[in-house]
Design a protein around this motif. Structure first.
Motif, mmCIF file in Angstrom:
data_model
loop_
_atom_site.group_PDB
_atom_site.id
_atom_site.type_symbol
_atom_site.label_atom_id
_atom_site.label_comp_id
_atom_site.label_asym_id
_atom_site.label_seq_id
_atom_site.Cartn_x
_atom_site.Cartn_y
_atom_site.Cartn_z
ATOM 1 N N THR A 52 30.034 23.490 55.010
ATOM 2 C CA THR A 52 29.716 22.089 54.731
ATOM 3 C C THR A 52 30.455 21.173 55.714
ATOM 4 N N MET A 53 31.726 21.454 55.945
ATOM 5 C CA MET A 53 32.506 20.637 56.875
ATOM 6 C C MET A 53 31.944 20.734 58.293
ATOM 7 N N GLY A 58 29.832 13.829 60.998
ATOM 8 C CA GLY A 58 31.015 13.301 61.678
ATOM 9 C C GLY A 58 31.947 14.367 62.230
ATOM 10 N N PHE A 59 31.586 15.640 62.046
ATOM 11 C CA PHE A 59 32.474 16.723 62.468
ATOM 12 C C PHE A 59 32.720 16.711 63.979
ATOM 13 N N ALA A 60 31.680 16.586 64.755
ATOM 14 C CA ALA A 60 31.822 16.594 66.220
ATOM 15 C C ALA A 60 32.690 15.425 66.684
ATOM 16 N N LYS A 61 32.524 14.271 66.045
ATOM 17 C CA LYS A 61 33.322 13.100 66.408
ATOM 18 C C LYS A 61 34.801 13.321 66.068
ATOM 19 N N ARG A 62 35.083 13.878 64.874
ATOM 20 C CA ARG A 62 36.471 14.160 64.480
ATOM 21 C C ARG A 62 37.095 15.195 65.405
ATOM 22 N N LEU A 63 36.323 16.201 65.777
ATOM 23 C CA LEU A 63 36.824 17.243 66.676
ATOM 24 C C LEU A 63 37.123 16.670 68.060
ATOM 25 N N ALA A 64 36.267 15.807 68.543
ATOM 26 C CA ALA A 64 36.490 15.167 69.848
ATOM 27 C C ALA A 64 37.746 14.296 69.810
ATOM 28 N N ALA A 65 37.937 13.552 68.710
ATOM 29 C CA ALA A 65 39.135 12.712 68.564
ATOM 30 C C ALA A 65 40.389 13.575 68.520
#
Length: 140
Positions: A52-53, A58-65
């Motif tokens: 699910t995560m 927004g996972f790709a954005k959080r990972l990039a950050a």
């Protein structure tokens, strides 16, 4: 990561005092995001939670950050310098003049029990009653 999550003062206290910490305190300090229940710890539930995560928009954005923060941290102070500092401290433990590390290691390996629990952990053993000023001893 610890100072960023818990604050500099709490990070110092946690790493210097080395006391046990429960999940409630860890959550209050902000070093855990969530405490999972027993049901949530089941293997299938963890796999589902991970899926699910990973599929969250927004996972790709959080990972990039996260990658960007990591690169900034590395530019400020490389991970290798932390390793070098730790190895210098370890060398002092092993070969320095303070024998406390070797005594602690011997006691751990030979399962020598502690002679007493520090009052920082066993506060119930304190001889000072909570309503008495410091320096006044309560008879045992």
């Amino acid at each position: 990561m610890l100072p960023r999550r818990a604050g500099a003062a709490n990070a110092t206290r946690i790493t210097q005092c080395r006391l046990p910490m429960g999940v409630a305190e860890a959550r209050r300090l902000g070093i855990v995001d969530r405490v999972l229940s027993g049901e949530e710890l089941a293997d299938i539930s963890l796999v589902q939670r991970g899926a699910t995560m990973a599929s969250d928009a927004g996972f790709a954005k959080r990972l990039a950050a996260k990658r960007q923060r990591r690169a900034a941290d590395e530019a400020e102070k490389p991970l290798q310098s932390y390793r070098d500092e730790e190895l210098r401290r370890m060398k002092l433990n092993f070969y320095g003049f303070d024998p406390s590390y070797h005594v602690a290691r011997y006691n751990f390996i030979h399962k020598v029990p502690k002679s007493r629990t520090p009052l920082t952990i066993a506060g119930h053993r304190s001889r000072r009653a909570p309503d008495r000023p410091v320096g006044m001893v309560v008879p045992s």
